[in-house]
Design a protein around this motif. Sequence first.
Motif, PDB file in Angstrom:
ATOM      1  N   ALA A 150      -5.690 -10.053  -5.107  1.00 18.95           N
ATOM      2  CA  ALA A 150      -5.233 -10.829  -3.946  1.00 18.95           C
ATOM      3  C   ALA A 150      -3.823 -10.415  -3.525  1.00 18.95           C
ATOM      4  O   ALA A 150      -3.503 -10.362  -2.329  1.00 18.95           O
ATOM      5  CB  ALA A 150      -5.272 -12.320  -4.267  1.00 18.95           C
ATOM      6  N   TYR A 151      -2.985 -10.124  -4.517  1.00 21.48           N
ATOM      7  CA  TYR A 151      -1.600  -9.702  -4.216  1.00 21.48           C
ATOM      8  C   TYR A 151      -1.598  -8.375  -3.469  1.00 21.48           C
ATOM      9  O   TYR A 151      -0.921  -8.227  -2.442  1.00 21.48           O
ATOM     10  CB  TYR A 151      -0.809  -9.595  -5.517  1.00 21.48           C
ATOM     11  N   TYR A 152      -2.350  -7.403  -3.971  1.00 22.31           N
ATOM     12  CA  TYR A 152      -2.349  -6.076  -3.358  1.00 22.31           C
ATOM     13  C   TYR A 152      -3.183  -6.019  -2.077  1.00 22.31           C
ATOM     14  O   TYR A 152      -3.026  -5.089  -1.276  1.00 22.31           O
ATOM     15  CB  TYR A 152      -2.836  -5.033  -4.361  1.00 22.31           C
TER      16      TYR A 152
ATOM     17  N   GLN B  64      -6.878 -15.840   5.041  1.00 24.73           N
ATOM     18  CA  GLN B  64      -5.821 -15.185   4.274  1.00 24.73           C
ATOM     19  C   GLN B  64      -4.873 -16.218   3.675  1.00 24.73           C
ATOM     20  O   GLN B  64      -4.561 -17.228   4.304  1.00 24.73           O
ATOM     21  CB  GLN B  64      -5.043 -14.236   5.200  1.00 24.73           C
ATOM     22  N   VAL B  65      -4.438 -15.955   2.445  1.00 25.19           N
ATOM     23  CA  VAL B  65      -3.415 -16.780   1.818  1.00 25.19           C
ATOM     24  C   VAL B  65      -2.059 -16.264   2.259  1.00 25.19           C
ATOM     25  O   VAL B  65      -1.767 -15.073   2.132  1.00 25.19           O
ATOM     26  CB  VAL B  65      -3.517 -16.722   0.272  1.00 25.19           C
ATOM     27  N   VAL B  66      -1.229 -17.160   2.794  1.00 23.69           N
ATOM     28  CA  VAL B  66       0.119 -16.777   3.236  1.00 23.69           C
ATOM     29  C   VAL B  66       1.132 -17.770   2.679  1.00 23.69           C
ATOM     30  O   VAL B  66       0.768 -18.820   2.146  1.00 23.69           O
ATOM     31  CB  VAL B  66       0.210 -16.748   4.784  1.00 23.69           C
ATOM     32  N   SER B  67       2.382 -17.423   2.816  1.00 20.38           N
ATOM     33  CA  SER B  67       3.451 -18.314   2.358  1.00 20.38           C
ATOM     34  C   SER B  67       3.576 -19.514   3.288  1.00 20.38           C
ATOM     35  O   SER B  67       3.398 -19.394   4.502  1.00 20.38           O
ATOM     36  CB  SER B  67       4.779 -17.551   2.307  1.00 20.38           C
ATOM     37  N   ALA B  68       3.910 -20.654   2.717  1.00 17.23           N
ATOM     38  CA  ALA B  68       4.082 -21.862   3.530  1.00 17.23           C
ATOM     39  C   ALA B  68       5.463 -21.923   4.159  1.00 17.23           C
ATOM     40  O   ALA B  68       5.711 -22.751   5.042  1.00 17.23           O
ATOM     41  CB  ALA B  68       3.855 -23.109   2.671  1.00 17.23           C
ATOM     42  N   ASN B  69       6.381 -21.058   3.723  1.00 12.01           N
ATOM     43  CA  ASN B  69       7.739 -21.083   4.280  1.00 12.01           C
ATOM     44  C   ASN B  69       8.185 -19.717   4.796  1.00 12.01           C
ATOM     45  O   ASN B  69       9.378 -19.429   4.871  1.00 12.01           O
ATOM     46  CB  ASN B  69       8.733 -21.575   3.226  1.00 12.01           C
ATOM     47  N   SER B  70       7.193 -18.874   5.112  1.00 13.14           N
ATOM     48  CA  SER B  70       7.442 -17.555   5.707  1.00 13.14           C
ATOM     49  C   SER B  70       8.103 -16.553   4.758  1.00 13.14           C
ATOM     50  O   SER B  70       8.519 -15.481   5.194  1.00 13.14           O
ATOM     51  CB  SER B  70       8.319 -17.694   6.971  1.00 13.14           C
ATOM     52  N   LYS B  71       8.222 -16.888   3.493  1.00 14.87           N
ATOM     53  CA  LYS B  71       8.768 -15.942   2.516  1.00 14.87           C
ATOM     54  C   LYS B  71       7.640 -15.063   1.988  1.00 14.87           C
ATOM     55  O   LYS B  71       6.488 -15.455   1.979  1.00 14.87           O
ATOM     56  CB  LYS B  71       9.442 -16.684   1.359  1.00 14.87           C
ATOM     57  N   LYS B  72       7.993 -13.880   1.520  1.00 16.57           N
ATOM     58  CA  LYS B  72       6.984 -12.968   0.972  1.00 16.57           C
ATOM     59  C   LYS B  72       6.457 -13.532  -0.340  1.00 16.57           C
ATOM     60  O   LYS B  72       7.229 -13.927  -1.221  1.00 16.57           O
ATOM     61  CB  LYS B  72       7.598 -11.583   0.744  1.00 16.57           C
ATOM     62  N   LEU B  73       5.146 -13.567  -0.461  1.00 20.56           N
ATOM     63  CA  LEU B  73       4.531 -14.094  -1.673  1.00 20.56           C
ATOM     64  C   LEU B  73       4.647 -13.085  -2.810  1.00 20.56           C
ATOM     65  O   LEU B  73       4.476 -11.881  -2.613  1.00 20.56           O
ATOM     66  CB  LEU B  73       3.055 -14.413  -1.437  1.00 20.56           C
ATOM     67  N   THR B  74       4.929 -13.585  -4.000  1.00 20.95           N
ATOM     68  CA  THR B  74       4.969 -12.742  -5.193  1.00 20.95           C
ATOM     69  C   THR B  74       3.684 -12.940  -5.987  1.00 20.95           C
ATOM     70  O   THR B  74       2.886 -13.840  -5.684  1.00 20.95           O
ATOM     71  CB  THR B  74       6.172 -13.104  -6.076  1.00 20.95           C
ATOM     72  N   MET B  75       3.510 -12.134  -7.020  1.00 18.91           N
ATOM     73  CA  MET B  75       2.321 -12.283  -7.847  1.00 18.91           C
ATOM     74  C   MET B  75       2.329 -13.634  -8.562  1.00 18.91           C
ATOM     75  O   MET B  75       1.278 -14.181  -8.882  1.00 18.91           O
ATOM     76  CB  MET B  75       2.223 -11.142  -8.850  1.00 18.91           C
ATOM     77  N   ASN B  76       3.517 -14.165  -8.813  1.00 15.78           N
ATOM     78  CA  ASN B  76       3.625 -15.491  -9.450  1.00 15.78           C
ATOM     79  C   ASN B  76       3.022 -16.583  -8.575  1.00 15.78           C
ATOM     80  O   ASN B  76       2.427 -17.536  -9.092  1.00 15.78           O
ATOM     81  CB  ASN B  76       5.092 -15.826  -9.752  1.00 15.78           C
ATOM     82  N   ASN B  77       3.180 -16.468  -7.268  1.00 18.38           N
ATOM     83  CA  ASN B  77       2.588 -17.449  -6.356  1.00 18.38           C
ATOM     84  C   ASN B  77       1.065 -17.459  -6.489  1.00 18.38           C
ATOM     85  O   ASN B  77       0.442 -18.522  -6.567  1.00 18.38           O
ATOM     86  CB  ASN B  77       2.965 -17.135  -4.904  1.00 18.38           C
TER      87      ASN B  77
ATOM     88  N   GLY C 114      -3.029 -11.215   0.178  1.00 18.08           N
ATOM     89  CA  GLY C 114      -3.508 -12.591   0.299  1.00 18.08           C
ATOM     90  C   GLY C 114      -4.993 -12.733   0.532  1.00 18.08           C
ATOM     91  O   GLY C 114      -5.464 -13.812   0.891  1.00 18.08           O
ATOM     92  N   GLN C 115      -5.736 -11.657   0.330  1.00 20.90           N
ATOM     93  CA  GLN C 115      -7.178 -11.719   0.532  1.00 20.90           C
ATOM     94  C   GLN C 115      -7.934 -11.240  -0.712  1.00 20.90           C
ATOM     95  O   GLN C 115      -7.468 -10.368  -1.431  1.00 20.90           O
ATOM     96  CB  GLN C 115      -7.607 -10.863   1.730  1.00 20.90           C
ATOM     97  N   THR C 116      -9.078 -11.851  -0.941  1.00 14.82           N
ATOM     98  CA  THR C 116     -10.071 -11.332  -1.873  1.00 14.82           C
ATOM     99  C   THR C 116     -11.216 -10.817  -1.002  1.00 14.82           C
ATOM    100  O   THR C 116     -11.150 -10.907   0.228  1.00 14.82           O
ATOM    101  CB  THR C 116     -10.585 -12.446  -2.803  1.00 14.82           C
ATOM    102  N   PHE C 117     -12.267 -10.304  -1.621  1.00 11.48           N
ATOM    103  CA  PHE C 117     -13.384  -9.817  -0.808  1.00 11.48           C
ATOM    104  C   PHE C 117     -14.047 -10.969  -0.051  1.00 11.48           C
ATOM    105  O   PHE C 117     -14.475 -10.809   1.094  1.00 11.48           O
ATOM    106  CB  PHE C 117     -14.401  -9.099  -1.691  1.00 11.48           C
TER     107      PHE C 117
END
Length: 226
Positions: free
Chosen positions: A94-96, A110-123, A99-102
């Motif tokens: 999902a990270y690579y 798509q999974v995106v950030s709720a505050n417009s910041k770049k998502l990390t693998m920790n998210n 924000g998407q899986t198949f």
Amino acid sequence: MKPVSYKRILAYLIDIFIVICIATILTIFIPVSEEYTNQMNELNAVLEDYSSGDISETEYLEKFNDISYIVNKESVQVSIVSVVLSTIYFVVLAYYMNGQTFGKKIMKIQVVSANSKKLTMNNYLIRSLIVDSILMNAISIIAILFLEKSSYLKVYDVTSTIFGAIYVVIFAMILFRQDGRGLHDLLANTKVISLNDKKVLNEETIKEEKKETKKEVIKDAEIIEK
């Protein structure tokens, strides 16, 4: 039901199907112990006895717990493979894939950030620990490896109850919250959007930017004339 909500459910079902298929292929090479086979046969016999009324519900539950403990202990390697595979699929992939899986790709969400910041693998890890059962399964694996049967069954009952309640809450939040964010989204600071909506938003943003630019040009022209 909001459009994104049913897309999320369908995407999740697709993803689970993919993970199960891959896990089945990988674990087919793990040898099955004789004890595992015997216990599975015993489990089938117990189910038949309970269905025919030969044993009571109490007797059935006692035997079922005994057998399930042994079965889970004998198949712990399969459980470990499933947890590792789920982590790779729902977190790393999902990270690579931004924000998407198949499943999400097929459903165009798509999974995106709720505050417009770049998502990390920790998210992605935080949200997957909960919604993709990674944490619950990891706890079960640790319990089956290091605890006695009675302690394992208690831990299993407690975790199943807690996570069962959590999944109900998550499902309700996705359906009824205005932004469709579940508990896992709040903890991971994420949200799920439709790519169609994203496209519309981008087009509207471009239009607004063009309007603002046009206003500035007109304003500059008026200043020059003055």
